[in-house]
Design a protein around this motif. Structure first.
Motif, mmCIF file in Angstrom:
data_model
loop_
_atom_site.group_PDB
_atom_site.id
_atom_site.type_symbol
_atom_site.label_atom_id
_atom_site.label_comp_id
_atom_site.label_asym_id
_atom_site.label_seq_id
_atom_site.Cartn_x
_atom_site.Cartn_y
_atom_site.Cartn_z
ATOM 1 N N THR A 43 0.797 -1.122 0.006
ATOM 2 C CA THR A 43 -0.041 0.152 -0.050
ATOM 3 C C THR A 43 0.764 1.235 -0.061
ATOM 4 O OG1 THR A 43 -1.548 1.120 1.480
ATOM 5 C CG2 THR A 43 0.002 -0.058 2.445
ATOM 6 N N ALA A 44 0.223 2.432 -0.676
ATOM 7 C CA ALA A 44 0.922 3.611 -0.413
ATOM 8 C C ALA A 44 0.888 4.243 0.925
ATOM 9 C CB ALA A 44 0.305 4.590 -1.355
ATOM 10 N N ALA A 45 -0.051 3.659 1.734
ATOM 11 C CA ALA A 45 0.169 3.889 3.135
ATOM 12 C C ALA A 45 1.499 3.915 3.786
ATOM 13 C CB ALA A 45 -1.039 3.157 4.217
ATOM 14 N N VAL A 46 2.493 3.006 3.284
ATOM 15 C CA VAL A 46 3.734 3.229 4.023
ATOM 16 C C VAL A 46 4.375 4.337 3.582
ATOM 17 C CG1 VAL A 46 3.959 0.615 3.274
ATOM 18 C CG2 VAL A 46 4.694 2.285 1.515
ATOM 19 N N TYR A 47 4.150 5.527 2.872
ATOM 20 C CA TYR A 47 4.592 6.554 2.695
ATOM 21 C C TYR A 47 4.465 7.592 3.980
ATOM 22 C CZ TYR A 47 5.999 4.404 -1.680
ATOM 23 O OH TYR A 47 6.686 3.738 -2.659
ATOM 24 N N GLY A 48 3.359 7.393 4.432
ATOM 25 C CA GLY A 48 2.805 8.515 5.574
ATOM 26 C C GLY A 48 1.942 9.649 5.065
ATOM 27 N N LEU A 49 2.049 10.521 5.732
ATOM 28 C CA LEU A 49 0.843 11.755 5.377
ATOM 29 C C LEU A 49 1.497 12.565 4.410
ATOM 30 C CD1 LEU A 49 -0.251 12.441 9.172
ATOM 31 C CD2 LEU A 49 -1.595 11.353 7.419
ATOM 32 N N ALA A 50 2.602 13.027 4.360
ATOM 33 C CA ALA A 50 2.940 13.979 3.628
ATOM 34 C C ALA A 50 4.193 13.625 2.885
ATOM 35 C CB ALA A 50 3.295 15.460 4.269
ATOM 36 N N PRO A 51 4.245 12.730 1.958
ATOM 37 C CA PRO A 51 5.292 12.344 1.027
ATOM 38 C C PRO A 51 5.576 13.235 -0.035
ATOM 39 C CG PRO A 51 3.522 10.789 0.473
ATOM 40 C CD PRO A 51 3.164 11.764 1.672
ATOM 41 N N VAL A 52 6.694 13.288 -0.655
ATOM 42 C CA VAL A 52 7.057 14.003 -1.787
ATOM 43 C C VAL A 52 6.073 13.449 -2.880
ATOM 44 C CG1 VAL A 52 8.825 12.451 -2.634
ATOM 45 C CG2 VAL A 52 8.835 14.605 -3.554
ATOM 46 N N THR A 53 5.683 14.497 -3.660
ATOM 47 C CA THR A 53 4.476 14.189 -4.753
ATOM 48 C C THR A 53 5.158 14.547 -6.092
ATOM 49 O OG1 THR A 53 2.798 14.674 -2.937
ATOM 50 C CG2 THR A 53 2.126 14.282 -5.418
ATOM 51 N N SER B 264 11.455 5.117 -3.928
ATOM 52 C CA SER B 264 12.647 5.191 -2.926
ATOM 53 C C SER B 264 12.372 6.446 -2.181
ATOM 54 C CB SER B 264 13.836 6.052 -3.590
ATOM 55 O OG SER B 264 13.428 7.041 -4.569
ATOM 56 N N ALA B 265 11.090 6.879 -2.000
ATOM 57 C CA ALA B 265 10.818 7.989 -0.838
ATOM 58 C C ALA B 265 10.853 7.317 0.686
ATOM 59 C CB ALA B 265 9.330 8.483 -1.051
ATOM 60 N N ASP C 28 7.144 6.318 6.430
ATOM 61 C CA ASP C 28 6.968 6.715 7.567
ATOM 62 C C ASP C 28 5.387 6.780 7.764
ATOM 63 O OD1 ASP C 28 6.961 8.363 9.831
ATOM 64 O OD2 ASP C 28 6.819 10.111 8.607
ATOM 65 N N PRO C 29 4.877 5.381 7.744
ATOM 66 C CA PRO C 29 3.417 5.072 7.826
ATOM 67 C C PRO C 29 2.871 5.810 8.977
ATOM 68 C CG PRO C 29 4.822 3.223 8.468
ATOM 69 C CD PRO C 29 5.653 4.277 7.803
ATOM 70 N N ALA C 30 1.643 6.230 8.831
ATOM 71 C CA ALA C 30 1.066 7.124 10.027
ATOM 72 C C ALA C 30 -0.249 6.452 10.557
ATOM 73 C CB ALA C 30 0.203 8.494 9.309
ATOM 74 N N SER C 31 -0.394 5.117 10.247
ATOM 75 C CA SER C 31 -1.388 4.048 10.708
ATOM 76 C C SER C 31 -0.733 2.821 11.082
ATOM 77 C CB SER C 31 -2.569 4.316 10.074
ATOM 78 O OG SER C 31 -2.089 3.344 8.697
ATOM 79 N N PRO C 32 -1.359 2.039 11.883
ATOM 80 C CA PRO C 32 -0.861 0.617 11.957
ATOM 81 C C PRO C 32 -1.035 -0.210 10.767
ATOM 82 C CG PRO C 32 -1.817 1.351 14.014
ATOM 83 C CD PRO C 32 -1.992 2.412 13.040
ATOM 84 N N VAL D 127 -2.118 13.989 0.508
ATOM 85 C CA VAL D 127 -1.958 14.023 -0.888
ATOM 86 C C VAL D 127 -1.581 12.557 -1.071
ATOM 87 C CG1 VAL D 127 -1.023 14.741 -3.009
ATOM 88 C CG2 VAL D 127 -1.793 16.365 -1.369
ATOM 89 N N SER D 128 -1.834 11.560 -1.936
ATOM 90 C CA SER D 128 -1.239 10.413 -2.175
ATOM 91 C C SER D 128 -1.450 10.321 -3.871
ATOM 92 C CB SER D 128 -1.891 9.393 -1.570
ATOM 93 O OG SER D 128 -1.428 8.214 -2.107
ATOM 94 N N ILE D 129 -0.250 10.477 -4.440
ATOM 95 C CA ILE D 129 -0.039 10.396 -6.058
ATOM 96 C C ILE D 129 1.160 9.708 -6.240
ATOM 97 C CG2 ILE D 129 0.209 11.359 -8.201
ATOM 98 C CD1 ILE D 129 -1.231 13.758 -6.956
#
Length: 339
Positions: free
Chosen positions: A117-127, A132-133, A136-140, A288-290
């Protein structure tokens, strides 16, 4: 030889079963039916009812069906829910993946496709977000998938297993031939909830977060058609069968739409209006998740066929009309509307 699809009676897994059958591949579904449906499994595809954490059952299934590759979809997927039930998510997603991988090592099955899942990148990844980002996941939920990826990499090194881990962005739509789609009455993804609101199956739509740092204040997502996602898994299987090395790949289109964009698309495609209620943002939801989808196109030769928001919404809407028109299903949805 055959492909074992864990969670193959669910939304994405059933599309994978169809894609494999359409490609002439033999498939077997393993699902405990806790959220999946028997009638989601395509005709001619064997269904084994049970838990991926049951090592003895998995070993018997691998041997009985001559499994040479596994596509692992089984797990729990709702990020806000994972915040209140972290132990359940770590057990279902990381713990059972570890058990499954142990079974595959014991049976010498060397090819594995993982639903990440893209949820592995967290709340505010580079877009747009490349593979390679920083993670920083924000949820369990996101953390459980990140941990599973790490276990998978370590197993690959130690035991020679080749894998493709696909980090999904926002999956939506339904099979264009209307053979399968989202069956769960409690599905929480935006396009499903909005199309059900347009059909009067839900009492309006809640928008979570309207003051986010985005152009219109609502969350922006990269929506990918579920059939394109299934095709990406088939491409991953072909890569592994051809002797390709292990890969971790984003699975999205590379552009996004806001929640308000989706609401407008559902109203436009359905020709129906419905009430929208604004609510505070939910914890664990990225703003944002792109995807940066360059790598999957290069590595697998994947070319999406349904990369259009109105097309995704249209397929979802047709499926919802078809599925919930069944009289035997109406009480389930009516019960949810009353709550």
């Amino acid at each position: 030889m055959a492909v074992l699809i864990t969670g193959g009676a669910g939304y994405i897994g059933s599309h994978m079963a169809l894609a494999l059958r359409d490609a002439g591949e033999a498939a077997v579904v393993l699902d405990d039916l806790s959220t999946g449906s028997r009638d989601a499994v395509p005709a001619g595809v064997p269904l084994v009812v049970g838990d991926v954490g049951d090592e003895a059952l998995v070993l018997r299934t691998l041997a009985a069906h001559q499994i040479d590759a596994v596509a692992h979809f089984a797990g729990r997927i709702i990020a806000p829910e994972s915040i209140t039930d972290p132990l359940g998510y770590y057990a279902a997603n990381t713990g059972k993946t570890r058990v499954l991988l142990g079974s595959l090592v014991a049976a010498n099955v060397k090819r594995f496709i993982f639903s990440s899942t893209a949820a592995v990148y967290g709340l505010a990844p580079v877009t747009p977000t490349p593979e390679s980002a920083p993670l920083d996941p924000a949820s369990p939920y996101g953390a459980s998938k990140m941990m599973s990826e790490r276990v998978l990499r370590d197993v690959s090194v130690a035991h020679g297993m080749s894998f493709v881990a696909l980090r999904y962005f926002n999956v939506a739509g339904a099979d264009p031939q209307m053979r399968t789609g989202q069956r769960a009455a409690g599905a929480a993804n935006l396009i499903t909830v909005a199309t059900r609101a347009a059909l009067g199956l839900n009492q309006g739509l809640d928008i979570f977060g309207t003051d986010l740092p985005t152009p219109d204040g609502t969350g922006v997502r990269d929506y990918i058609h579920v059939s394109d996602l299934a095709d990406a898994h088939v491409a991953a299987l072909r890569h592994l069968r051809a002797g390709g090395g292990s890969l971790t790949l984003n699975c999205g289109y590379g552009w996004g739409y806001s929640v308000r964009d989706v609401v407008a698309a559902v109203r436009r495609v359905s020709g129906s209006d419905f009430p929208v209620r604004e609510k505070p943002a939910r914890p664990g939801d990225p703003h944002v998740s792109i995807a940066d989808a360059t790598r999957i196109r290069e590595a697998l030769g994947w070319r999406p066929a349904r990369a259009d928001l109105d097309l995704i919404v249209g397929d979802a809407l047709r499926w919802e009309q078809l599925w919930w028109s069944g009289a035997e299903r109406r009480p389930d949805m009516a019960g949810r509307r009353a709550r």
